[in-house]
Design an enzyme around this catalytic site. Structure first.
Site, PDB file in Angstrom:
ATOM      1  N   SER A  58     -10.746  12.424 -11.751  1.00  0.00           N
ATOM      2  CA  SER A  58     -11.211  11.838 -10.243  1.00  0.00           C
ATOM      3  C   SER A  58     -12.807  11.408 -10.663  1.00  0.00           C
ATOM      4  O   SER A  58     -13.462  12.201 -11.258  1.00  0.00           O
ATOM      5  CB  SER A  58     -11.709  13.362  -9.382  1.00  0.00           C
ATOM      6  N   THR A 100      -7.137  16.407  -2.992  1.00  0.00           N
ATOM      7  CA  THR A 100      -6.424  15.314  -3.405  1.00  0.00           C
ATOM      8  C   THR A 100      -4.977  15.838  -3.717  1.00  0.00           C
ATOM      9  O   THR A 100      -4.613  16.731  -3.816  1.00  0.00           O
ATOM     10  CB  THR A 100      -7.295  14.351  -4.609  1.00  0.00           C
ATOM     11  N   LYS A 126      -2.928  17.460  -0.266  1.00  0.00           N
ATOM     12  CA  LYS A 126      -3.276  16.961   0.731  1.00  0.00           C
ATOM     13  C   LYS A 126      -2.750  17.567   2.394  1.00  0.00           C
ATOM     14  O   LYS A 126      -3.430  17.633   3.353  1.00  0.00           O
ATOM     15  CB  LYS A 126      -3.650  15.316   0.944  1.00  0.00           C
ATOM     16  N   ASP A 156     -10.139   9.497   5.186  1.00  0.00           N
ATOM     17  CA  ASP A 156      -9.495   8.086   4.457  1.00  0.00           C
ATOM     18  C   ASP A 156      -9.441   7.093   5.315  1.00  0.00           C
ATOM     19  O   ASP A 156      -9.670   5.829   4.981  1.00  0.00           O
ATOM     20  CB  ASP A 156      -8.009   8.456   3.866  1.00  0.00           C
ATOM     21  N   GLY A 197       4.307   0.323   2.822  1.00  0.00           N
ATOM     22  CA  GLY A 197       4.202   1.495   2.474  1.00  0.00           C
ATOM     23  C   GLY A 197       4.324   2.679   3.802  1.00  0.00           C
ATOM     24  O   GLY A 197       3.725   2.047   4.957  1.00  0.00           O
ATOM     25  N   ALA A 198       4.822   3.579   3.336  1.00  0.00           N
ATOM     26  CA  ALA A 198       5.112   4.712   4.235  1.00  0.00           C
ATOM     27  C   ALA A 198       4.956   6.098   3.911  1.00  0.00           C
ATOM     28  O   ALA A 198       5.177   7.045   4.509  1.00  0.00           O
ATOM     29  CB  ALA A 198       6.195   4.590   4.898  1.00  0.00           C
ATOM     30  N   GLY A 199       3.924   6.059   2.905  1.00  0.00           N
ATOM     31  CA  GLY A 199       3.461   7.349   2.213  1.00  0.00           C
ATOM     32  C   GLY A 199       2.221   8.018   2.856  1.00  0.00           C
ATOM     33  O   GLY A 199       2.001   7.590   4.097  1.00  0.00           O
ATOM     34  N   MET A 257      -5.164  -1.190  -1.366  1.00  0.00           N
ATOM     35  CA  MET A 257      -5.623   0.112  -1.443  1.00  0.00           C
ATOM     36  C   MET A 257      -5.800   0.377  -2.919  1.00  0.00           C
ATOM     37  O   MET A 257      -6.570   1.630  -3.426  1.00  0.00           O
ATOM     38  CB  MET A 257      -4.915   0.979  -0.748  1.00  0.00           C
ATOM     39  N   TYR A 302      -7.297   0.745  -6.377  1.00  0.00           N
ATOM     40  CA  TYR A 302      -8.499   0.486  -6.999  1.00  0.00           C
ATOM     41  C   TYR A 302      -8.685   0.548  -8.474  1.00  0.00           C
ATOM     42  O   TYR A 302      -9.422   0.197  -9.129  1.00  0.00           O
ATOM     43  CB  TYR A 302      -9.591   1.306  -6.333  1.00  0.00           C
ATOM     44  N   GLY A 341      -9.207  -1.546  -3.286  1.00  0.00           N
ATOM     45  CA  GLY A 341      -9.501  -0.302  -2.636  1.00  0.00           C
ATOM     46  C   GLY A 341     -10.813   0.569  -2.921  1.00  0.00           C
ATOM     47  O   GLY A 341     -11.044   1.641  -2.333  1.00  0.00           O
TER      48      GLY A 341
END
Ligand code: NAP
Length: 287
Positions: free
Chosen positions: A22, A69, A73, A109, A134-136, A229, A231, A252
């Site tokens: 992170s 994270t 989450k 977010d 996407g759908a997460g 998104m 990065y 992102g």
């Protein structure tokens, strides 16, 4: 470098597993220092099955706030004392604030995405048509934010159609002013592309250098914009293809910085210096 820790230093941090990768400690500590705030931000790796104990420990120790994270989450929500509307809509918490001993969950977010779209692409969703891929978890927060931002229409395409249908149905119940569509297949996706003002990639495609093979960017209007998104790496195939077609695009990092700025404000009530977190991140991810 943390300049001075003392008996009144507040503790902030991030919980997840893993957390060693992170970049939040670097950017948050840079902002805390820049603002002269007496806090320190540290990583806490939480073992599977220990989340409840970890959250109880944070509360017992009076930790001032944490980021959450992957993979916690959603799971963390059941251990908190309350949820802000942003967390309820996103179905996930990325920020927890200790409010007089009560742990309240937020999600910064989605707001981070809206701020990044504005700063990096001069784009506001109001009245626009957006293709969300996407759908997460990230897509859900993004979809809620795009609806809150007044999008006219959001078209969702996901590899697993059922998940896209479920996501659209959850959001349609909350946000009736935005038209929401789950595309059934690639043919429908190709038909929709000429109507799209913005494409948002909320899948993990691109993290390993791969293309999004079924996304034909050449079918977009030449004024359309692309937000990836992803990065890491900062230069994805999607961004390269957008550049070749002359489409304005961004990665992102802006969203990552903006969600961190949002969390910082929730914890401290202070707005961090503009651009500081993004410049810290850009230095780390510039390859
Ligand atoms: P997630 O919940 O695991 O969702 C992953 C999504 O990617 C799903 O829609 C999944 O489709 C799709 N996907 C994965 N592999 C695929 C493949 N080979 N082909 C087609 N679709 C594929 O992950 P997440 O938390 O939403 O994160 C998604 C991305 O957003 C990641 O790259 C993450 O780094 C990024 N992100 C960025 C920020 C930021 O601040 N910039 C914040 C959050 C997330 P299925 O449903 O079909 O499996």
């Amino acid at each position: 470098m943390i300049q001075a820790l003392n008996g009144t230093t507040g503790v902030l941090g991030i919980i997840g597993n893993p957390v060693s990768h992170s970049r939040s400690p670097v950017m948050q500590n840079a902002a805390l220092q820049a603002c002269g705030l007496n806090y320190v931000y540290v990583p806490f790796e939480v073992a599977p099955d220990s989340l409840g104990e970890a959250v109880a420990g944070l509360k017992a120790l009076g930790v001032a706030g944490i980021n959450v994270t992957i993979p916690y989450k959603t799971e963390v929500m059941k251990y908190l004392d309350g949820l802000d509307e942003t967390a309820v809509a996103a179905g996930a918490v990325n920020t927890v604030n200790n409010e007089s001993g009560r742990l309240i969950g937020y999600n910064t977010d989605g707001e981070g995405l809206l701020r990044a779209l504005s700063s990096d692409l001069d784009f506001t969703p109001h009245g626009r048509t957006i293709l969300l891929i996407g759908a997460g978890g990230a897509a859900r927060g993004a979809l809620a934010a795009l609806c809150r931002g007044g999008a006219r229409q959001v078209i969702v395409y996901n590899r697993t159609h059922r998940t896209a249908v479920e996501l659209v149905s959850i959001m349609a119940a909350r946000y009736s002013a935005t038209r929401l569509i789950a595309l059934p297949d690639i043919t429908a996706l190709e038909s929709a592309l000429p109507t799209v003002d913005l494409v948002v990639n909320a899948t993990s495609l691109g993290m390993k250098g791969e293309k999004i093979p079924w996304l034909k960017l050449e079918l977009l209007p030449h004024t359309a914009k692309v937000y990836d998104m992803v990065y890491a790496p900062p230069h994805t195939e999607l961004l390269g293809e957008s550049a070749r077609l002359g489409l304005r695009a961004a990665n992102g990092l802006g969203m990552l910085a903006a969600q961190g700025e949002g969390a910082f404000s929730v914890w401290t009530g202070v707005t961090p210096p503009s651009g500081l977190m993004q410049s810290v991140l850009s230095g780390i991810y510039d390859d």
